[in-house]
Design a protein around this motif. Structure first.
Motif, mmCIF file in Angstrom:
data_model
loop_
_atom_site.group_PDB
_atom_site.id
_atom_site.type_symbol
_atom_site.label_atom_id
_atom_site.label_comp_id
_atom_site.label_asym_id
_atom_site.label_seq_id
_atom_site.Cartn_x
_atom_site.Cartn_y
_atom_site.Cartn_z
ATOM 1 N N GLY A 147 -30.860 13.959 -6.860
ATOM 2 C CA GLY A 147 -31.580 13.555 -5.663
ATOM 3 C C GLY A 147 -30.737 12.866 -4.606
ATOM 4 N N LYS A 148 -29.429 12.689 -4.859
ATOM 5 C CA LYS A 148 -28.562 12.027 -3.892
ATOM 6 C C LYS A 148 -27.480 12.982 -3.403
ATOM 7 C CE LYS A 148 -29.186 7.448 -5.996
ATOM 8 N NZ LYS A 148 -28.505 6.292 -6.623
ATOM 9 N N PRO A 149 -27.089 12.865 -2.129
ATOM 10 C CA PRO A 149 -26.042 13.752 -1.609
ATOM 11 C C PRO A 149 -24.755 13.635 -2.418
ATOM 12 C CG PRO A 149 -27.130 12.587 0.182
ATOM 13 C CD PRO A 149 -27.625 11.963 -1.092
ATOM 14 N N ALA A 150 -24.192 14.775 -2.772
ATOM 15 C CA ALA A 150 -22.903 14.805 -3.471
ATOM 16 C C ALA A 150 -21.805 14.955 -2.421
ATOM 17 C CB ALA A 150 -22.859 15.962 -4.458
ATOM 18 N N GLY A 151 -20.795 14.123 -2.502
ATOM 19 C CA GLY A 151 -19.769 14.117 -1.465
ATOM 20 C C GLY A 151 -18.814 15.292 -1.555
ATOM 21 N N PHE A 152 -18.322 15.685 -0.394
ATOM 22 C CA PHE A 152 -17.256 16.675 -0.331
ATOM 23 C C PHE A 152 -15.906 15.968 -0.457
ATOM 24 C CE2 PHE A 152 -20.546 18.915 2.273
ATOM 25 C CZ PHE A 152 -20.655 20.056 1.486
ATOM 26 N N VAL A 153 -14.917 16.673 -0.963
ATOM 27 C CA VAL A 153 -13.541 16.202 -0.905
ATOM 28 C C VAL A 153 -13.096 16.287 0.561
ATOM 29 C CG1 VAL A 153 -11.153 16.736 -1.559
ATOM 30 C CG2 VAL A 153 -12.995 16.906 -3.254
ATOM 31 N N PRO A 154 -12.466 15.253 1.102
ATOM 32 C CA PRO A 154 -12.000 15.351 2.486
ATOM 33 C C PRO A 154 -11.138 16.593 2.689
ATOM 34 C CG PRO A 154 -11.837 13.094 1.734
ATOM 35 C CD PRO A 154 -12.213 13.909 0.529
ATOM 36 N N GLY A 155 -11.482 17.353 3.695
ATOM 37 C CA GLY A 155 -10.781 18.602 3.949
ATOM 38 C C GLY A 155 -11.762 19.666 4.410
ATOM 39 N N LYS A 156 -11.403 20.908 4.203
ATOM 40 C CA LYS A 156 -12.192 22.035 4.701
ATOM 41 C C LYS A 156 -13.158 22.538 3.632
ATOM 42 C CE LYS A 156 -8.486 23.251 7.857
ATOM 43 N NZ LYS A 156 -7.474 24.250 8.253
ATOM 44 N N THR A 157 -14.219 23.178 4.101
ATOM 45 C CA THR A 157 -15.291 23.632 3.206
ATOM 46 C C THR A 157 -15.688 25.055 3.549
ATOM 47 O OG1 THR A 157 -16.145 21.376 2.961
ATOM 48 C CG2 THR A 157 -17.642 23.179 2.404
ATOM 49 N N TRP A 158 -15.884 25.863 2.499
ATOM 50 C CA TRP A 158 -16.380 27.230 2.655
ATOM 51 C C TRP A 158 -17.704 27.322 1.917
ATOM 52 C CZ3 TRP A 158 -13.144 30.968 5.139
ATOM 53 C CH2 TRP A 158 -13.717 32.234 5.269
ATOM 54 N N ILE A 159 -18.754 27.736 2.618
ATOM 55 C CA ILE A 159 -20.092 27.797 2.038
ATOM 56 C C ILE A 159 -20.529 29.254 1.937
ATOM 57 C CG2 ILE A 159 -22.504 27.093 2.256
ATOM 58 C CD1 ILE A 159 -21.542 24.661 3.839
ATOM 59 N N ASN A 160 -20.692 29.722 0.715
ATOM 60 C CA ASN A 160 -21.173 31.081 0.463
ATOM 61 C C ASN A 160 -22.655 31.043 0.132
ATOM 62 O OD1 ASN A 160 -18.081 31.274 -0.401
ATOM 63 N ND2 ASN A 160 -18.792 33.327 0.117
ATOM 64 N N ILE A 161 -23.459 31.697 0.945
ATOM 65 C CA ILE A 161 -24.907 31.769 0.707
ATOM 66 C C ILE A 161 -25.219 33.144 0.141
ATOM 67 C CG2 ILE A 161 -27.175 31.725 1.812
ATOM 68 C CD1 ILE A 161 -26.059 29.648 3.745
ATOM 69 N N ILE A 162 -25.802 33.164 -1.082
ATOM 70 C CA ILE A 162 -26.003 34.425 -1.792
ATOM 71 C C ILE A 162 -27.480 34.622 -2.129
ATOM 72 C CG2 ILE A 162 -23.675 34.306 -2.753
ATOM 73 C CD1 ILE A 162 -24.974 33.531 -5.426
ATOM 74 N N PRO A 163 -27.914 35.863 -2.316
ATOM 75 C CA PRO A 163 -29.327 36.134 -2.614
ATOM 76 C C PRO A 163 -29.747 35.613 -3.987
ATOM 77 C CG PRO A 163 -28.206 38.106 -1.806
ATOM 78 C CD PRO A 163 -27.140 37.102 -2.107
ATOM 79 N N SER A 164 -30.997 35.184 -4.065
ATOM 80 C CA SER A 164 -31.551 34.727 -5.351
ATOM 81 C C SER A 164 -31.821 35.891 -6.288
ATOM 82 C CB SER A 164 -32.844 33.932 -5.115
ATOM 83 O OG SER A 164 -33.759 34.678 -4.331
ATOM 84 N N ALA A 165 -31.805 37.115 -5.776
ATOM 85 C CA ALA A 165 -31.887 38.303 -6.612
ATOM 86 C C ALA A 165 -30.626 39.134 -6.358
ATOM 87 C CB ALA A 165 -33.140 39.119 -6.302
ATOM 88 N N PRO A 166 -29.714 39.243 -7.327
ATOM 89 C CA PRO A 166 -29.904 38.931 -8.748
ATOM 90 C C PRO A 166 -29.737 37.460 -9.130
ATOM 91 C CG PRO A 166 -27.725 39.868 -8.402
ATOM 92 C CD PRO A 166 -28.424 39.935 -7.082
ATOM 93 N N GLY A 167 -29.158 36.618 -8.259
ATOM 94 C CA GLY A 167 -29.074 35.197 -8.563
ATOM 95 C C GLY A 167 -27.650 34.714 -8.743
ATOM 96 N N ILE A 168 -27.505 33.396 -8.766
ATOM 97 C CA ILE A 168 -26.188 32.770 -8.764
ATOM 98 C C ILE A 168 -25.413 33.027 -10.055
ATOM 99 C CG2 ILE A 168 -26.971 30.516 -9.648
ATOM 100 C CD1 ILE A 168 -25.062 29.252 -7.504
ATOM 101 N N GLU A 169 -26.111 33.006 -11.179
ATOM 102 C CA GLU A 169 -25.412 33.217 -12.445
ATOM 103 C C GLU A 169 -24.953 34.658 -12.612
ATOM 104 O OE1 GLU A 169 -27.608 31.741 -15.737
ATOM 105 O OE2 GLU A 169 -27.568 29.661 -15.042
ATOM 106 N N GLN A 170 -25.689 35.592 -12.025
ATOM 107 C CA GLN A 170 -25.325 36.996 -12.121
ATOM 108 C C GLN A 170 -24.268 37.383 -11.077
ATOM 109 O OE1 GLN A 170 -28.534 35.875 -12.015
ATOM 110 N NE2 GLN A 170 -28.876 36.137 -14.225
#
Length: 355
Positions: A326-349
């Protein structure tokens, strides 16, 4: 006799005066030395004060004002558009599916402004909503009429390459690639053109949550030295990878098994944080355009310093952030790449993480 005594007294006065002057000079020298000794830490303190500013998207300290407005640019990621220009300078990149199984990038720039970014491509609703959440100037080249209408009606401050197409100032068509993969943004002109439209080019922006040095050192989780994201099981060439370099503490990006590099310099694109977000995708028209849920939250991976943590993602004021308990998790100082993927088939697949 009196004359001799007078001379002796005179010599005594002169000698005493000289002694006092030497003592005074010595005392002054000691005081000056003491002042010099204090000047070093005072200087360090001033240097520390000079770095009191922090770039909001990277968490890196700077002696600059760090108040130049964020620029959000739509970057083409089609095979024919690679290698791109300017991605290595981006503070944060969102990678999301456009049509079909090809991703498109929203690159946010603030701490480092490159000369050229591109190729630049067309707008989508979920991209401009993200850009607006960071109060970024949204830069794109073209869009469907209904998307352009949304941008205008919602007051999104933008620069559209269709209006400035190959004007030689803001956008330039390059001969070494074919349209629509050849439109490049001349970033030096962005703020001037934006001011001409009445847009603000400076902005205060509340920074993201970042870890301090001790928190970075104590990061833990399952090993994550290699990350593979498959956007389509039916199209094995649409694969994104990240390889960890322990010496630098950074991840190098790969696309379709090839290292992501700068067009003109071959500089590798590297980031400190990989944030993989799973959410619902829905095709909404015959052209294959999508609606993507960026509000509901859900499962995510946060990958840093050779470790992966299973986290949740939340939308806070339009920004997609990692959350633990429930609390924001911090980023390491530096650059960030955010990949947004479909829930079907899902993150584990879709995601494979290995040592």
């Amino acid at each position: 006799m009196k004359k001799a005594i007078y001379l002796l007294l005179l010599l005594l006065i002169v000698f005493t005066g000289c002694s006092k002057e030497e003592e005074k000079a010595q005392n002054n020298k000691q005081r000056d030395s003491s002042t010099e000794e204090k000047a070093v830490p005072d200087g360090e303190e001033e240097a520390e004060k000079a770095l009191k500013n922090i770039f909001p998207l990277t968490g890196m300290k700077t002696d600059e004002e760090a108040d130049n407005r964020i620029i959000g640019i739509m970057v083409n990621n089609h095979t024919l558009a690679r290698p791109q220009s300017g991605l290595s300078s981006a503070d944060m990149v969102f990678e999301i599916l456009a049509e079909g199984k090809i991703t498109r990038l929203l690159a946010l720039y603030q701490s480092k402004i490159p000369d050229v970014v591109g190729p630049v491509r067309s707008a989508r609703e979920y991209y401009f909503k993200l850009a607006n959440a960071y109060n970024a100037l949204y830069v794109y080249h073209g869009a469907a009429n209904f998307v352009n209408d949304m941008i205008i009606n919602r007051g999104i401050e933008h620069l559209n390459g269709s209006i400035y197409d190959n004007d030689g100032n803001l956008f330039k068509r390059e001969a070494f690639r074919k349209a629509p993969h050849n439109s490049y943004l001349q970033v030096d002109a962005v703020y001037d053109v934006a001011e001409g439209k009445g847009y603000e080019v400076t902005s205060s922006f509340e920074g993201l949550e970042f870890l301090d040095e001790k928190e970075v050192v104590s990061l833990s989780g399952e090993p994550a030295n290699h990350v593979e994201i498959v956007y389509s099981a039916n199209n094995p060439m649409e694969i994104v990878e990240f390889a960890y370099d322990e010496a630098s503490g950074k991840y190098t990006r790969f696309n379709d098994r090839e290292k992501t590099v700068e067009l003109n310099t071959d500089e590798a694109v590297q980031v400190e944080n990989i944030f993989i977000v799973e959410t619902h995708h829905e095709v909404i028209d015959d052209a294959g355009r999508r609606a993507i849920d960026l509000a509901s939250g859900g499962n995510a991976y946060l990958i840093q310093k050779g470790n992966v943590q299973k986290v949740q993602w939340e939308n806070q004021d339009g920004k997609i952030i990692p959350v633990i308990d429930g609390k924001p998790a911090g980023f390491v100082p530096g650059k960030t790449w955010i990949n947004i993927i479909p829930s079907a088939p899902g993150i584990e697949q879709s995601v494979t993480i290995s040592n």
